[in-house]
Motif scaffolding. Structure first.
Motif, PDB file in Angstrom:
ATOM      1  N   PRO A 119      33.454  58.392  48.845  1.00 44.44           N
ATOM      2  CA  PRO A 119      33.218  57.334  47.856  1.00 44.44           C
ATOM      3  C   PRO A 119      32.664  57.886  46.542  1.00 44.44           C
ATOM      4  CG  PRO A 119      32.410  56.662  50.012  1.00 44.44           C
ATOM      5  CD  PRO A 119      32.762  58.113  50.125  1.00 44.44           C
ATOM      6  N   LEU A 120      33.232  57.397  45.453  1.00 41.52           N
ATOM      7  CA  LEU A 120      32.777  57.787  44.124  1.00 41.52           C
ATOM      8  C   LEU A 120      31.608  56.891  43.740  1.00 41.52           C
ATOM      9  CD1 LEU A 120      33.625  59.752  41.809  1.00 41.52           C
ATOM     10  CD2 LEU A 120      35.020  57.881  40.911  1.00 41.52           C
ATOM     11  N   LEU A 121      30.527  57.488  43.269  1.00 48.31           N
ATOM     12  CA  LEU A 121      29.321  56.725  42.995  1.00 48.31           C
ATOM     13  C   LEU A 121      29.272  56.226  41.557  1.00 48.31           C
ATOM     14  CD1 LEU A 121      26.633  58.900  44.839  1.00 48.31           C
ATOM     15  CD2 LEU A 121      27.781  56.825  45.649  1.00 48.31           C
ATOM     16  N   GLY A 122      28.756  55.006  41.413  1.00 44.96           N
ATOM     17  CA  GLY A 122      28.515  54.418  40.108  1.00 44.96           C
ATOM     18  C   GLY A 122      27.034  54.185  39.919  1.00 44.96           C
ATOM     19  N   GLU A 123      26.690  53.281  39.021  1.00 44.61           N
ATOM     20  CA  GLU A 123      25.280  53.015  38.743  1.00 44.61           C
ATOM     21  C   GLU A 123      24.583  52.320  39.909  1.00 44.61           C
ATOM     22  OE1 GLU A 123      25.543  50.823  35.073  1.00 44.61           O
ATOM     23  OE2 GLU A 123      25.222  52.671  33.895  1.00 44.61           O
ATOM     24  N   GLY A 124      25.360  51.603  40.746  1.00 40.83           N
ATOM     25  CA  GLY A 124      24.748  50.889  41.860  1.00 40.83           C
ATOM     26  C   GLY A 124      25.230  51.337  43.220  1.00 40.83           C
ATOM     27  N   GLY A 125      25.752  52.545  43.306  1.00 39.23           N
ATOM     28  CA  GLY A 125      26.267  53.046  44.573  1.00 39.23           C
ATOM     29  C   GLY A 125      27.779  53.198  44.511  1.00 39.23           C
ATOM     30  N   PRO A 126      28.454  53.260  45.652  1.00 43.97           N
ATOM     31  CA  PRO A 126      29.915  53.395  45.660  1.00 43.97           C
ATOM     32  C   PRO A 126      30.591  52.284  44.857  1.00 43.97           C
ATOM     33  CG  PRO A 126      29.029  53.773  47.859  1.00 43.97           C
ATOM     34  CD  PRO A 126      27.888  53.266  47.020  1.00 43.97           C
ATOM     35  N   ILE A 127      31.597  52.649  44.088  1.00 45.95           N
ATOM     36  CA  ILE A 127      32.293  51.676  43.231  1.00 45.95           C
ATOM     37  C   ILE A 127      33.431  51.028  44.018  1.00 45.95           C
ATOM     38  CG2 ILE A 127      33.560  51.349  41.088  1.00 45.95           C
ATOM     39  CD1 ILE A 127      32.203  53.829  39.998  1.00 45.95           C
ATOM     40  N   ARG A 128      33.395  49.700  44.076  1.00 44.19           N
ATOM     41  CA  ARG A 128      34.447  48.950  44.770  1.00 44.19           C
ATOM     42  C   ARG A 128      35.122  48.021  43.767  1.00 44.19           C
ATOM     43  NH1 ARG A 128      35.155  44.053  47.257  1.00 44.19           N
ATOM     44  NH2 ARG A 128      36.572  44.031  49.053  1.00 44.19           N
ATOM     45  N   LEU A 129      36.428  48.124  43.631  1.00 41.96           N
ATOM     46  CA  LEU A 129      37.168  47.321  42.678  1.00 41.96           C
ATOM     47  C   LEU A 129      37.718  46.063  43.342  1.00 41.96           C
ATOM     48  CD1 LEU A 129      39.242  50.033  40.746  1.00 41.96           C
ATOM     49  CD2 LEU A 129      36.952  49.149  40.243  1.00 41.96           C
ATOM     50  N   PRO A 130      37.530  44.895  42.697  1.00 40.34           N
ATOM     51  CA  PRO A 130      38.177  43.675  43.217  1.00 40.34           C
ATOM     52  C   PRO A 130      39.664  43.714  42.900  1.00 40.34           C
ATOM     53  CG  PRO A 130      36.982  43.224  41.181  1.00 40.34           C
ATOM     54  CD  PRO A 130      36.666  44.650  41.538  1.00 40.34           C
ATOM     55  N   GLN A 131      40.369  42.690  43.298  1.00 45.92           N
ATOM     56  CA  GLN A 131      41.813  42.636  43.052  1.00 45.92           C
ATOM     57  C   GLN A 131      42.075  42.745  41.550  1.00 45.92           C
ATOM     58  OE1 GLN A 131      43.698  39.141  44.588  1.00 45.92           O
ATOM     59  NE2 GLN A 131      45.769  39.934  44.335  1.00 45.92           N
ATOM     60  N   HIS A 132      43.062  43.560  41.195  1.00 45.96           N
ATOM     61  CA  HIS A 132      43.303  43.821  39.778  1.00 45.96           C
ATOM     62  C   HIS A 132      44.766  44.194  39.562  1.00 45.96           C
ATOM     63  CE1 HIS A 132      42.408  47.695  41.675  1.00 45.96           C
ATOM     64  NE2 HIS A 132      43.261  48.209  40.768  1.00 45.96           N
ATOM     65  N   THR A 133      45.150  44.179  38.301  1.00 48.05           N
ATOM     66  CA  THR A 133      46.510  44.589  37.933  1.00 48.05           C
ATOM     67  C   THR A 133      46.504  45.886  37.133  1.00 48.05           C
ATOM     68  OG1 THR A 133      46.394  43.196  35.944  1.00 48.05           O
ATOM     69  CG2 THR A 133      47.390  42.231  37.922  1.00 48.05           C
ATOM     70  N   ARG A 134      45.331  46.255  36.555  1.00 48.38           N
ATOM     71  CA  ARG A 134      45.241  47.489  35.784  1.00 48.38           C
ATOM     72  C   ARG A 134      43.809  48.000  35.802  1.00 48.38           C
ATOM     73  NH1 ARG A 134      45.114  49.218  30.114  1.00 48.38           N
ATOM     74  NH2 ARG A 134      44.662  47.102  29.401  1.00 48.38           N
ATOM     75  N   VAL A 135      43.679  49.320  35.768  1.00 49.19           N
ATOM     76  CA  VAL A 135      42.366  49.964  35.737  1.00 49.19           C
ATOM     77  C   VAL A 135      42.297  50.857  34.503  1.00 49.19           C
ATOM     78  CG1 VAL A 135      40.741  51.461  36.951  1.00 49.19           C
ATOM     79  CG2 VAL A 135      42.276  49.991  38.250  1.00 49.19           C
ATOM     80  N   GLU A 136      41.135  50.868  33.888  1.00 49.91           N
ATOM     81  CA  GLU A 136      40.938  51.716  32.708  1.00 49.91           C
ATOM     82  C   GLU A 136      39.574  52.385  32.806  1.00 49.91           C
ATOM     83  OE1 GLU A 136      40.074  50.406  28.337  1.00 49.91           O
ATOM     84  OE2 GLU A 136      42.259  50.421  28.607  1.00 49.91           O
ATOM     85  N   ILE A 137      39.543  53.689  32.613  1.00 47.02           N
ATOM     86  CA  ILE A 137      38.284  54.438  32.649  1.00 47.02           C
ATOM     87  C   ILE A 137      38.003  54.957  31.247  1.00 47.02           C
ATOM     88  CG2 ILE A 137      37.040  56.394  33.651  1.00 47.02           C
ATOM     89  CD1 ILE A 137      38.780  56.136  36.122  1.00 47.02           C
ATOM     90  N   GLY A 138      36.878  54.539  30.680  1.00 45.17           N
ATOM     91  CA  GLY A 138      36.522  54.923  29.327  1.00 45.17           C
ATOM     92  C   GLY A 138      35.961  56.327  29.251  1.00 45.17           C
ATOM     93  N   SER A 139      35.842  56.842  28.042  1.00 49.48           N
ATOM     94  CA  SER A 139      35.353  58.204  27.845  1.00 49.48           C
ATOM     95  C   SER A 139      33.901  58.365  28.272  1.00 49.48           C
ATOM     96  CB  SER A 139      35.504  58.612  26.375  1.00 49.48           C
ATOM     97  OG  SER A 139      34.758  57.737  25.536  1.00 49.48           O
ATOM     98  N   ASN A 140      33.138  57.269  28.319  1.00 49.95           N
ATOM     99  CA  ASN A 140      31.746  57.335  28.777  1.00 49.95           C
ATOM    100  C   ASN A 140      31.608  57.052  30.266  1.00 49.95           C
ATOM    101  OD1 ASN A 140      32.368  54.642  28.734  1.00 49.95           O
ATOM    102  ND2 ASN A 140      30.487  53.989  27.707  1.00 49.95           N
TER     103      ASN A 140
END
Length: 242
Positions: A119-140
C-alpha cells in the motif's frame, strides 16, 4: 604463517561476499527505482587470548547509493517518478513504514493504491480511491480523481513524500529502504514528482563490472597467499624433521 592464513582467508571471504553484492546490483539493472547497494570493508579484531595480532576483514553492505536514475516517459496516469531527491512511503507486511523510488502504481480490488503489492501511504495512511473515471497526480504529490458524472477533479489525498541521505537508509529483508533508527521519516513538502514517468535503476553496469573484475583479482591473490603459506609450512616441517 598462522597470521598469513587468517589474512588470506578473510580476504577471500570478503571478495566472495562483495561479488554477491555486485551480482545482485547487476541483476536489478532493469528494475524501476532500484537503488544500488554499496559494500564497505572494515577491520575486526579476532577475539580470544593470544590472537591480538589477528584481524579479520568484515564486509558491510547496508548502505545504498542515492544517485538518481534516468526518468522514462510512459504516458500512464498512475506511473509517477520522484523528480530529484526523495522517496515514496509504503506500508510493508507487518506494518510500519518503508521507502522506495519505484512508482508503477496499481489499484487493488478495493481501490487501494499499491506499489509492488504494498500500500502506498498518504497523509492519513494507505490511499484508497473511490469509484472514478480519471486519476491525476500533481507535482506536489496530490492525488485527484474525476468521479462518474462530474467534470471537476477532486483531491482525495496526498502522497507521503520523504527525503533522506543515502547513509540514513538501509535495506530490509524485502529489499525496501528503511530508516536506520527504525523511525518513520517526516513528510517533506519540497519533494516533487513527475506523473507519466518512471525512474530506472541507478545501477551503472560499467561500475559494477569493474568492481567485479577487481574482486576477482583480489580473490586470485588470496588463493596465491594460501599456496605460499602451504609452501612455507612444508619447508618448515622439513627443517624441523631434519
Amino acid at each position: 604463517m598462522d597470521a598469513l592464513i587468517y589474512t588470506a582467508m578473510s580476504g577471500a571471504e570478503r571478495a566472495l561476499r562483495g561479488q554477491q553484492v555486485h551480482a545482485n546490483n547487476l541483476a536489478n539493472i532493469d528494475t524501476n527505482g532500484f537503488r544500488a547497494t554499496m559494500e564497505l570493508s572494515t577491520s575486526r579484531a579476532l577475539g580470544g587470548y593470544g590472537y591480538d595480532d589477528r584481524h579479520m576483514s568484515e564486509m558491510q553492505a547496508n548502505t545504498v547509493m542515492d544517485r538518481t536514475g534516468t526518468l522514462k516517459s510512459t504516458g500512464r496516469d498512475l506511473d509517477v517518478a520522484i523528480n530529484g531527491e526523495g522517496y515514496f512511503a509504503v506500508q510493508p507486511p507487518g506494518g510500519g513504514e518503508a521507502y522506495t523510488r519505484a512508482g508503477a502504481i496499481t489499484l487493488d480490488a478495493d481501490g487501494t493504491m499499491t506499489v509492488n503489492g504494498r500500500p502506498l501511504l498518504g497523509e492519513g495512511g494507505p490511499i484508497r480511491l473511490p469509484q472514478h473515471t480519471r486519476v491525476e497526480i500533481g507535482s506536489n504529490g496530490t492525488v485527484s480523481i474525476q468521479t462518474p458524472g462530474t467534470a471537476d477533479m477532486q483531491v482525495v489525498d496526498k502522497l507521503k513524500l520523504v527525503k533522506a541521505e543515502g547513509a540514513e537508509l538501509t535495506k530490509n529483508a524485502a529489499g525496501l529502504l528503511v530508516a536506520r533508527d527504525n523511525q518513520a521519516l517526516a513528510a517533506d513538502n519540497t519533494v516533487a514528482v513527475q506523473a507519466g514517468h518512471l525512474e530506472g535503476s541507478n545501477v551503472s553496469a560499467v561500475e559494477e563490472m569493474v568492481a567485479t573484475m577487481s574482486l576477482n583479482r583480489t580473490f586470485d591473490v588470496q588463493m596465491k597467499l594460501f599456496k605460499a603459506n602451504d609452501a612455507m609450512a612444508e619447508a618448515g616441517n622439513r627443517l624441523i624433521g631434519g
